[in-house]
Design a protein around this motif. Sequence first.
Motif, PDB file in Angstrom:
ATOM      1  N   VAL A  30       0.738   7.942 -10.095  1.00  8.61           N
ATOM      2  CA  VAL A  30      -0.110   7.120  -9.233  1.00  8.61           C
ATOM      3  C   VAL A  30      -1.455   6.874  -9.904  1.00  8.61           C
ATOM      4  O   VAL A  30      -2.037   5.798  -9.794  1.00  8.61           O
ATOM      5  CB  VAL A  30      -0.286   7.782  -7.849  1.00  8.61           C
ATOM      6  CG1 VAL A  30      -1.184   6.949  -6.969  1.00  8.61           C
ATOM      7  CG2 VAL A  30       1.050   7.967  -7.184  1.00  8.61           C
ATOM      8  N   ASN A  31      -1.923   7.896 -10.638  1.00  9.84           N
ATOM      9  CA  ASN A  31      -3.156   7.747 -11.391  1.00  9.84           C
ATOM     10  C   ASN A  31      -3.114   6.548 -12.327  1.00  9.84           C
ATOM     11  O   ASN A  31      -4.125   5.903 -12.586  1.00  9.84           O
ATOM     12  CB  ASN A  31      -3.395   9.001 -12.234  1.00  9.84           C
ATOM     13  CG  ASN A  31      -4.603   9.758 -11.758  1.00  9.84           C
ATOM     14  OD1 ASN A  31      -5.436   9.213 -11.052  1.00  9.84           O
ATOM     15  ND2 ASN A  31      -4.701  11.006 -12.132  1.00  9.84           N
ATOM     16  N   LEU A  33      -2.057   3.772 -11.824  1.00  9.42           N
ATOM     17  CA  LEU A  33      -2.349   2.511 -11.141  1.00  9.42           C
ATOM     18  C   LEU A  33      -3.826   2.356 -10.824  1.00  9.42           C
ATOM     19  O   LEU A  33      -4.291   1.274 -10.535  1.00  9.42           O
ATOM     20  CB  LEU A  33      -1.597   2.463  -9.809  1.00  9.42           C
ATOM     21  CG  LEU A  33      -0.100   2.609  -9.889  1.00  9.42           C
ATOM     22  CD1 LEU A  33       0.466   2.665  -8.495  1.00  9.42           C
ATOM     23  CD2 LEU A  33       0.475   1.439 -10.637  1.00  9.42           C
ATOM     24  N   THR A  34      -4.537   3.474 -10.824  1.00 11.07           N
ATOM     25  CA  THR A  34      -5.924   3.432 -10.358  1.00 11.07           C
ATOM     26  C   THR A  34      -6.843   3.045 -11.520  1.00 11.07           C
ATOM     27  O   THR A  34      -6.421   3.030 -12.670  1.00 11.07           O
ATOM     28  CB  THR A  34      -6.309   4.782  -9.733  1.00 11.07           C
ATOM     29  OG1 THR A  34      -6.069   5.796 -10.697  1.00 11.07           O
ATOM     30  CG2 THR A  34      -5.478   5.056  -8.496  1.00 11.07           C
ATOM     31  N   PRO A  35      -8.099   2.711 -11.226  1.00 12.94           N
ATOM     32  CA  PRO A  35      -8.926   1.991 -12.199  1.00 12.94           C
ATOM     33  C   PRO A  35      -9.001   2.572 -13.607  1.00 12.94           C
ATOM     34  O   PRO A  35      -9.092   1.825 -14.565  1.00 12.94           O
ATOM     35  CB  PRO A  35     -10.297   1.997 -11.538  1.00 12.94           C
ATOM     36  CG  PRO A  35     -10.007   2.039 -10.092  1.00 12.94           C
ATOM     37  CD  PRO A  35      -8.783   2.879  -9.937  1.00 12.94           C
ATOM     38  N   PHE A  37      -6.822   3.955 -15.609  1.00 17.56           N
ATOM     39  CA  PHE A  37      -5.714   3.613 -16.519  1.00 17.56           C
ATOM     40  C   PHE A  37      -5.165   2.216 -16.242  1.00 17.56           C
ATOM     41  O   PHE A  37      -4.867   1.469 -17.152  1.00 17.56           O
ATOM     42  CB  PHE A  37      -4.619   4.675 -16.428  1.00 17.56           C
ATOM     43  CG  PHE A  37      -5.109   6.037 -16.774  1.00 17.56           C
ATOM     44  CD1 PHE A  37      -5.304   6.394 -18.092  1.00 17.56           C
ATOM     45  CD2 PHE A  37      -5.440   6.950 -15.785  1.00 17.56           C
ATOM     46  CE1 PHE A  37      -5.791   7.642 -18.427  1.00 17.56           C
ATOM     47  CE2 PHE A  37      -5.939   8.192 -16.112  1.00 17.56           C
ATOM     48  CZ  PHE A  37      -6.114   8.547 -17.432  1.00 17.56           C
TER      49      PHE A  37
ATOM     50  N   MET B 297      -8.638   2.961  -4.360  1.00 12.07           N
ATOM     51  CA  MET B 297      -8.967   2.822  -5.778  1.00 12.07           C
ATOM     52  C   MET B 297     -10.278   3.548  -6.116  1.00 12.07           C
ATOM     53  O   MET B 297     -10.383   4.220  -7.136  1.00 12.07           O
ATOM     54  CB  MET B 297      -9.081   1.339  -6.143  1.00 12.07           C
ATOM     55  CG  MET B 297      -7.753   0.617  -6.112  1.00 12.07           C
ATOM     56  SD  MET B 297      -6.644   1.248  -7.388  1.00 12.07           S
ATOM     57  CE  MET B 297      -5.118   0.489  -6.935  1.00 12.07           C
ATOM     58  N   TRP B 300      -9.896   7.469  -5.986  1.00 11.70           N
ATOM     59  CA  TRP B 300      -9.133   8.000  -7.128  1.00 11.70           C
ATOM     60  C   TRP B 300      -9.896   7.831  -8.426  1.00 11.70           C
ATOM     61  O   TRP B 300      -9.726   8.601  -9.352  1.00 11.70           O
ATOM     62  CB  TRP B 300      -7.752   7.335  -7.201  1.00 11.70           C
ATOM     63  CG  TRP B 300      -6.801   7.951  -6.230  1.00 11.70           C
ATOM     64  CD1 TRP B 300      -6.960   8.014  -4.879  1.00 11.70           C
ATOM     65  CD2 TRP B 300      -5.574   8.619  -6.525  1.00 11.70           C
ATOM     66  NE1 TRP B 300      -5.896   8.677  -4.326  1.00 11.70           N
ATOM     67  CE2 TRP B 300      -5.032   9.050  -5.299  1.00 11.70           C
ATOM     68  CE3 TRP B 300      -4.881   8.882  -7.700  1.00 11.70           C
ATOM     69  CZ2 TRP B 300      -3.822   9.744  -5.217  1.00 11.70           C
ATOM     70  CZ3 TRP B 300      -3.670   9.575  -7.619  1.00 11.70           C
ATOM     71  CH2 TRP B 300      -3.158   9.990  -6.386  1.00 11.70           C
TER      72      TRP B 300
END
Lengths: 143, 573
Positions: A30-31, A33-35, A37, B297, B300
């Motif tokens: 899920v990481n 997908l976050t900003p 990566f 977003m 995270w």
Amino acid sequence: MSWKIWSLKKSPWVFHVNTGACNNCDIEIVNLLTPKFDVERFGIKLVGSPRHADALLVTGVVTRQAAPRLQEVYRQTAKPCVVFAIGACACDKGIFTTGYHVVGPVDKIIREVDPNAIIAYVPGCPPKPEAIISGVVKALSVL
Amino acid sequence: MNQEELNNRLSEIEDRLEAIEQPADNRIWLTCDAENSYAVNKFLFEEVPLRFVIATGIDSDDCFEVLYHYAYDQTGSIITLKTKIHDRENPAIESIAPFLPGAEWIEREIHDILGIEFKNHPDMRRLILSDDWPEGVYPLRKDTDLEAVKPGNGETPSRPGFKPSPPKGAGQTVSPILAVGPFHPLQEEMEFFQLTVDGEIVTDIDVRLSYNHRGVEKISESLQFDQIPFLVSRICGICSATHPLAYVQAVEELAGITPPERALYVRTIITELERIHSHLLWVGLAGHFIGYDTVFMWAWKYREPVLDLLEEITGNRNNYGNVKVGGCREDIPNELIPKILKELDQIEKKTEMLTKAVLDDPVLHARLKGVGILSKEDAIKYAVTGPTARGSGVAIDVRRDDPYAAYADLDWNVITQTEGDVFAKAVVRLLETFESIKIVRQALKKLPEGPVAVEVKEIPPGETVGHVEAPRGETFHYVRSDGGNRPVRHKVRAPSYVNVPSFKASCIGGHIADVTITLAAVDPCYSCTERLAVIDNNNKVIHDYDTLLRLSREKTAQIKKELGAPELKMEDI
């Protein structure tokens, strides 16, 4: 290279299957997908149904209860598809090898329904997001 | 009630007990007959009253033992009631679930793994073993040959784990098991929920475990004491500092080891850094569930620097496995302290912004207040812990009640809210993040010099318990040693094990659109919200996870509209 494989390699859509993981590989996925990566910039997208997916990201040891469900998910995935075994557990059951409720690893369970499945391995506990990206790129480049 | 009064209270039932042992001030071991266990348990839970933690089933050669662990939070005491069942052929004991719903799951689990019958249990379905696990094979019995248990023998258990499908109506072929998928990208453990609904209102909820059952407790019996921290840190990736810590503290208590002071501070720092990234992760997911993907977003993104710090200290972003019996594996280098402090300033600034954005938003107030209420009475009845309990006004926190590591030396507050709704739990978590930042700052300032580990030679025979406050609540470990290299029994209770069953209290009577966020509010390792199947009694409609997520988001959009916020199209959220 057949046109099917050629098209598989562009903007792969992935479906995430947890088969009894400790959560870390899943968080790292899920990481992605976050900003920090943000793999969506490569056209890699997590989708909500295996029928829409080009690749399965499988994490976890495959427990007895999960094994038939994993096989069903694989059957539903549009072929050709790539199965990524993410993390030490998915690759070779890791620290849970001796568990009585563990029937994996992932490749064994998938090969029961499709001996010719394309399976790629990304080891690590958990693999860093960079390692997962690298694994996906390497697998796609040898197809 | 202080420790002395508690002891007096416990001595009221002396005539029903065989023994009372008190190896330490706040560790009490009671022994009683299996016949008396119902009455004694009822007294402990209802009269004293104590908080139920968990029960442990043990196969000890000539008999079975059932241990009921209770906690008394005012003094940080753990009270364990031991009973023995001598009949190995047909082991049975009175169930305590009729007056203690928090014990329902663990009795089902003990039946699964040891085959002990719990008389008068309301619902003895299979809980943690798979659907194709053969009947009468109990994995934690010492004489069970697990090699002989091959998968796929095609047997249907007489106690299936699923609730039976509702009777099929005319032309209806629905079954709740249809909803094995869609998997959700944010899942963790795989759990299967069955919701029974009447129109928009949820009338019943049930959960099937087993998908993620890896048999850690059995594997642990085959590992040496110093290997186990690596195993238990992999029980749950996001509690990978607290599980080993609870285990290690238990073993240290048994062996009488005092780790060096610097190790205690390092443990505190790692545990609190974990709490920061775990709470931020939850805030992000909660935002996602109600249609605020920007919050997802942002949150995270802000937790990434914490993971980088943990990697720099321990060598791994997650699964740090940094504690060992006798101290810590890796020290925090003094050169790193300024960097950690600088990052903390950044994280604090960002979390402040996030908190303001969340707490000042009228839409979120309207969306989350009064939703999924867990009353204080229910919180006590279901024995929930952590932010789930503190959001319902139950002010318990192991860090304060039974101080471990360096918490007693530091200045911080226990955050509580009284409303018990989703909003209250969000507030608790957000404010706790600031407390954690405060704790890490102080600990870094006070960090004493010296080694981080002492040498450990032998673990003596005996039994012991350890508990710590994980981001989700109390993590509890029980370890029994026979003086050898390996434990003979190691019981683990993660906080979600008691928090998840409280859904029965918080979801029933609510709207379908509120289910995802209510389930997510206890932060059940954040995954429980996946694999939902909704059965509508009247219309026989099956809603899958996507539908529920859409309903949840539509409700937010509707509230926005009513509040006069600029209209947002469904495609935008």
